[in-house]
Design a protein around this motif. Structure first.
Motif, PDB file in Angstrom:
ATOM      1  N   TYR A  40      -5.356  -3.813   8.993  1.00  0.00           N
ATOM      2  CA  TYR A  40      -4.083  -3.952   7.948  1.00  0.00           C
ATOM      3  C   TYR A  40      -2.436  -4.711   8.755  1.00  0.00           C
ATOM      4  CZ  TYR A  40      -5.626   0.451   6.077  1.00  0.00           C
ATOM      5  OH  TYR A  40      -5.715   1.480   5.121  1.00  0.00           O
ATOM      6  N   MET A  41      -3.383  -5.549   9.663  1.00  0.00           N
ATOM      7  CA  MET A  41      -1.758  -6.269  10.263  1.00  0.00           C
ATOM      8  C   MET A  41      -2.038  -7.584   9.141  1.00  0.00           C
ATOM      9  SD  MET A  41       0.102  -4.728  12.643  1.00  0.00           S
ATOM     10  CE  MET A  41      -0.736  -3.078  11.464  1.00  0.00           C
ATOM     11  N   THR A  42      -3.352  -7.451   8.795  1.00  0.00           N
ATOM     12  CA  THR A  42      -3.675  -9.334   8.339  1.00  0.00           C
ATOM     13  C   THR A  42      -3.369  -9.370   7.005  1.00  0.00           C
ATOM     14  OG1 THR A  42      -5.855  -8.931   9.447  1.00  0.00           O
ATOM     15  CG2 THR A  42      -4.365 -10.363  10.874  1.00  0.00           C
ATOM     16  N   ARG A  43      -3.503  -7.933   5.618  1.00  0.00           N
ATOM     17  CA  ARG A  43      -3.923  -8.449   4.504  1.00  0.00           C
ATOM     18  C   ARG A  43      -3.739  -7.951   3.866  1.00  0.00           C
ATOM     19  NH1 ARG A  43      -9.735  -8.440   5.923  1.00  0.00           N
ATOM     20  NH2 ARG A  43      -8.982  -9.401   7.989  1.00  0.00           N
ATOM     21  N   ASP A  44      -3.578  -7.636   2.940  1.00  0.00           N
ATOM     22  CA  ASP A  44      -3.473  -6.448   1.355  1.00  0.00           C
ATOM     23  C   ASP A  44      -4.726  -6.247   1.365  1.00  0.00           C
ATOM     24  OD1 ASP A  44      -3.078  -4.604  -0.920  1.00  0.00           O
ATOM     25  OD2 ASP A  44      -1.581  -6.523  -1.546  1.00  0.00           O
ATOM     26  N   PRO A  45      -5.502  -4.763   1.709  1.00  0.00           N
ATOM     27  CA  PRO A  45      -6.045  -4.222   1.210  1.00  0.00           C
ATOM     28  C   PRO A  45      -6.876  -3.566  -0.057  1.00  0.00           C
ATOM     29  CG  PRO A  45      -5.774  -2.434   2.415  1.00  0.00           C
ATOM     30  CD  PRO A  45      -4.688  -3.922   2.451  1.00  0.00           C
ATOM     31  N   LEU A  46      -6.119  -3.594  -0.999  1.00  0.00           N
ATOM     32  CA  LEU A  46      -6.154  -2.287  -2.258  1.00  0.00           C
ATOM     33  C   LEU A  46      -6.099  -3.454  -3.084  1.00  0.00           C
ATOM     34  CD1 LEU A  46      -2.739  -1.329  -1.271  1.00  0.00           C
ATOM     35  CD2 LEU A  46      -5.164   0.047  -1.829  1.00  0.00           C
ATOM     36  N   GLY A  47      -7.066  -2.993  -4.426  1.00  0.00           N
ATOM     37  CA  GLY A  47      -7.335  -3.408  -5.851  1.00  0.00           C
ATOM     38  C   GLY A  47      -8.547  -4.575  -5.449  1.00  0.00           C
ATOM     39  N   MET A  48      -8.981  -4.994  -6.735  1.00  0.00           N
ATOM     40  CA  MET A  48     -10.293  -4.923  -6.743  1.00  0.00           C
ATOM     41  C   MET A  48     -11.005  -7.165  -6.271  1.00  0.00           C
ATOM     42  SD  MET A  48     -11.353  -3.195  -8.744  1.00  0.00           S
ATOM     43  CE  MET A  48     -13.449  -3.875  -9.106  1.00  0.00           C
ATOM     44  N   ARG A  49      -9.314  -7.248  -5.773  1.00  0.00           N
ATOM     45  CA  ARG A  49      -9.927  -8.499  -4.998  1.00  0.00           C
ATOM     46  C   ARG A  49      -9.815  -7.770  -3.719  1.00  0.00           C
ATOM     47  NH1 ARG A  49      -5.941 -12.723  -6.978  1.00  0.00           N
ATOM     48  NH2 ARG A  49      -4.232 -11.084  -7.563  1.00  0.00           N
ATOM     49  N   GLY A  50      -9.157  -7.110  -3.315  1.00  0.00           N
ATOM     50  CA  GLY A  50      -9.273  -6.138  -1.469  1.00  0.00           C
ATOM     51  C   GLY A  50     -11.194  -5.340  -1.415  1.00  0.00           C
ATOM     52  N   VAL A 115      15.704   6.850   0.361  1.00  0.00           N
ATOM     53  CA  VAL A 115      13.756   6.433   0.261  1.00  0.00           C
ATOM     54  C   VAL A 115      13.839   5.630   1.242  1.00  0.00           C
ATOM     55  CG1 VAL A 115      12.192   5.051  -0.612  1.00  0.00           C
ATOM     56  CG2 VAL A 115      13.574   5.765  -2.017  1.00  0.00           C
ATOM     57  N   HIS A 116      12.129   6.269   2.317  1.00  0.00           N
ATOM     58  CA  HIS A 116      12.057   6.124   3.659  1.00  0.00           C
ATOM     59  C   HIS A 116      10.336   5.435   3.390  1.00  0.00           C
ATOM     60  CE1 HIS A 116      15.434   6.396   6.013  1.00  0.00           C
ATOM     61  NE2 HIS A 116      15.876   7.540   5.547  1.00  0.00           N
ATOM     62  N   PHE A 117       9.943   4.648   4.715  1.00  0.00           N
ATOM     63  CA  PHE A 117       8.476   4.531   4.540  1.00  0.00           C
ATOM     64  C   PHE A 117       7.976   4.080   5.990  1.00  0.00           C
ATOM     65  CE2 PHE A 117       7.933   1.552  -0.105  1.00  0.00           C
ATOM     66  CZ  PHE A 117       8.260   2.996  -0.295  1.00  0.00           C
ATOM     67  N   VAL A 118       7.146   4.629   6.370  1.00  0.00           N
ATOM     68  CA  VAL A 118       6.284   4.505   7.338  1.00  0.00           C
ATOM     69  C   VAL A 118       5.039   3.623   6.751  1.00  0.00           C
ATOM     70  CG1 VAL A 118       4.935   5.914   9.102  1.00  0.00           C
ATOM     71  CG2 VAL A 118       7.487   6.914   7.902  1.00  0.00           C
ATOM     72  N   GLU A 119       5.631   2.897   7.663  1.00  0.00           N
ATOM     73  CA  GLU A 119       4.464   1.158   7.217  1.00  0.00           C
ATOM     74  C   GLU A 119       4.509   0.567   9.119  1.00  0.00           C
ATOM     75  OE1 GLU A 119       1.735  -0.475   6.428  1.00  0.00           O
ATOM     76  OE2 GLU A 119       2.725   0.836   4.670  1.00  0.00           O
ATOM     77  N   THR A 120       3.220   0.405   9.472  1.00  0.00           N
ATOM     78  CA  THR A 120       3.344  -0.924  10.003  1.00  0.00           C
ATOM     79  C   THR A 120       3.139  -1.904   9.750  1.00  0.00           C
ATOM     80  OG1 THR A 120       0.409   0.280  10.746  1.00  0.00           O
ATOM     81  CG2 THR A 120       3.080   1.018  11.894  1.00  0.00           C
ATOM     82  N   SER A 121       1.950  -2.038   8.511  1.00  0.00           N
ATOM     83  CA  SER A 121       1.676  -3.529   8.584  1.00  0.00           C
ATOM     84  C   SER A 121       2.672  -4.587   7.575  1.00  0.00           C
ATOM     85  CB  SER A 121       0.995  -3.378   7.020  1.00  0.00           C
ATOM     86  OG  SER A 121       0.396  -4.205   6.364  1.00  0.00           O
ATOM     87  N   PRO A 122       2.777  -5.423   8.051  1.00  0.00           N
ATOM     88  CA  PRO A 122       3.648  -6.354   7.755  1.00  0.00           C
ATOM     89  C   PRO A 122       3.496  -7.127   6.264  1.00  0.00           C
ATOM     90  CG  PRO A 122       2.494  -7.551   9.826  1.00  0.00           C
ATOM     91  CD  PRO A 122       2.312  -6.732   9.654  1.00  0.00           C
ATOM     92  N   VAL A 123       2.370  -6.780   6.201  1.00  0.00           N
ATOM     93  CA  VAL A 123       2.006  -8.018   4.964  1.00  0.00           C
ATOM     94  C   VAL A 123       2.110  -6.991   3.463  1.00  0.00           C
ATOM     95  CG1 VAL A 123      -0.605  -8.268   3.005  1.00  0.00           C
ATOM     96  CG2 VAL A 123      -0.269  -9.211   5.938  1.00  0.00           C
ATOM     97  N   LEU A 124       1.831  -5.062   3.864  1.00  0.00           N
ATOM     98  CA  LEU A 124       1.841  -4.489   3.034  1.00  0.00           C
ATOM     99  C   LEU A 124       3.800  -3.975   2.635  1.00  0.00           C
ATOM    100  CD1 LEU A 124      -0.720  -1.651   3.152  1.00  0.00           C
ATOM    101  CD2 LEU A 124      -0.547  -3.215   0.910  1.00  0.00           C
ATOM    102  N   ARG A 125       4.607  -4.030   3.908  1.00  0.00           N
ATOM    103  CA  ARG A 125       5.900  -3.916   3.719  1.00  0.00           C
ATOM    104  C   ARG A 125       6.738  -5.119   2.659  1.00  0.00           C
ATOM    105  NH1 ARG A 125       9.075  -2.687   9.847  1.00  0.00           N
ATOM    106  NH2 ARG A 125       7.884  -0.463   9.965  1.00  0.00           N
ATOM    107  N   LYS A 126       5.997  -6.114   2.702  1.00  0.00           N
ATOM    108  CA  LYS A 126       6.678  -7.089   2.760  1.00  0.00           C
ATOM    109  C   LYS A 126       6.460  -6.988   0.671  1.00  0.00           C
ATOM    110  CE  LYS A 126       6.279 -11.874   1.357  1.00  0.00           C
ATOM    111  NZ  LYS A 126       5.911 -12.455  -0.203  1.00  0.00           N
ATOM    112  N   ALA A 127       5.197  -6.686   0.432  1.00  0.00           N
ATOM    113  CA  ALA A 127       4.390  -5.987  -1.014  1.00  0.00           C
ATOM    114  C   ALA A 127       5.898  -4.737  -1.517  1.00  0.00           C
ATOM    115  CB  ALA A 127       3.832  -5.799  -1.300  1.00  0.00           C
TER     116      ALA A 127
END
Length: 360
Positions: A40-50, A115-127
């Motif tokens: 989770y630290m290195t990628r956006d894992p979601l979607g057809m390309r994930g 609004v508050h997000f609990v998120e550790t992934s820097p890649v997903l935080r950017k999205a």
């Protein structure tokens, strides 16, 4: 495929060679959250390309209905003038973006929400910043402000590190991760548990060879959510795939490119998850002082919230191709054998509150 193929696998192999087998929970935590090589630290894992796709990415209907559920719960508790609207593991922010759009139909709600997000992934935080720029980010649930809490956790608890035990003639032995012919693989701890008090009651009469799973991290977070809602008011919705009742079984799985793969072949390159034990989550909610509702199947929950009517409204302005996509999304979200029965929903409210929508 060699266990030394990924940088993280080499790190874990060295760790085991130096210290001996490690708990499965530690292996999962490293595979998913290692600061440099974790999945989770290195990628956006979601979607057809994930590697996988979640309900909010399938259709806007999912997030919109969650938003209306939160709005109904907010009004049922007197519409507090200032509250925390939180999401655990918010993916790309799609669910919250859709939920906020639906909430705008409710006077004063969005203005009262922080609004508050609990998120550790820097890649997903950017999205997430692109879709919900007003959000405030946290690494842990503990740092959420002490105010009425309206929270959603969709496909969050399945990624919590689990502990596994296997029943043997010597008793319950922890399944750890060691090396077999140089490859990462499960091994049994030599010393069994002193007893089975830490296991769900359903596991205690399991036959020899049976595997029991527990997830202390998940139950601790569920209890924290419960105690916050018990003390300050609010409501929470937990949506995930899992089982209604505790039962023996090995549910650890890995996904890469939408295909199941060996969980120990390429740590850091595949998503690791385990089925959520909703019975244990509900018990943790009660231990935290709040009231648990459900779990119910996702299909029944979304039907009760009116997903069929929402799909019909969307079809009115859709092209033929878009209408087919709406129908396909509806089936995937609600049909038995798909997410409709595989995914379960648990709600949390203060003690004494009426059953929320979808749980009556």
């Amino acid at each position: 495929m060699s266990s030394g193929r990924t940088a993280l696998a080499r790190h874990i192999v060295r760790l085991i060679e130096e210290t001996g087998p490690i708990p499965l929970s530690q292996y999962m935590a490293l595979a998913l959250g290692h600061l440099e090589h974790g999945y989770y630290m290195t990628r956006d894992p979601l979607g057809m390309r994930g590697d996988f796709i979640t309900a909010p990415e399938i259709s806007q209907m999912f997030g919109e209905l969650i938003g209306l559920w939160l709005a109904d719960s907010w009004m049922a508790q007197g519409a507090p003038k200032s509250f925390v609207l939180a999401e655990l593991g918010p993916g790309r922010g799609t669910l919250m973006s859709d939920a906020l759009r639906a909430m705008r139909a409710v006077p004063d709600m969005v203005a009262a929400a922080e609004v508050h997000f609990v998120e550790t992934s820097p890649v997903l935080r950017k999205a997430q910043k692109d879709l919900v720029p007003q959000a405030i980010w946290h690494d842990r649930i503990d740092s959420l402000p002490d105010r009425p809490l309206f929270l959603v956790a969709n496909e969050f608890f399945d990624a919590m590190p689990i502990i596994q035990y296997q029943r043997t003639g010597r008793g319950w032995c922890e399944r750890q991760i060691g090396l077999t012919d140089g490859r990462l693989s499960p091994v049994l701890a030599p010393v069994p548990l002193a007893g089975d008090k830490g296991l769900p009651p359903a596991m205690r009469d399991a036959p020899s060879g049976a595997i029991a799973e527990i997830c202390p991290a998940a139950t601790a977070i569920a209890e924290t959510i419960s105690s916050r809602i018990s003390a300050s008011g609010g409501a929470a919705l937990i949506v995930d795939y899992g089982h209604l009742r505790s039962a023996p079984g090995d549910t650890l799985q890995a996904l890469r490119g939408h295909q199941y793969v060996d969980p120990f072949d390429t740590p850091g390159e595949a998503d690791l998850t385990a089925h959520v034990d909703f019975e244990m989550l509900a018990l943790a909610v009660r231990d935290g002082g709040a009231q648990a509702h459900g779990p119910v199947e996702q299909g029944a929950f979304l039907a009760a919230l009116g997903i069929e009517a929402r799909a019909a409204r969307l079809r009115e302005k859709a092209t033929g191709s878009q209408a087919r996509d709406i129908d396909a999304a509806l089936r995937r979200l609600t049909a038995p054998g798909e997410m409709g029965s595989l995914f379960k929903v648990l709600a949390v409210t203060p003690q004494g509150a009426a059953a929320p929508a979808g749980f009556v």
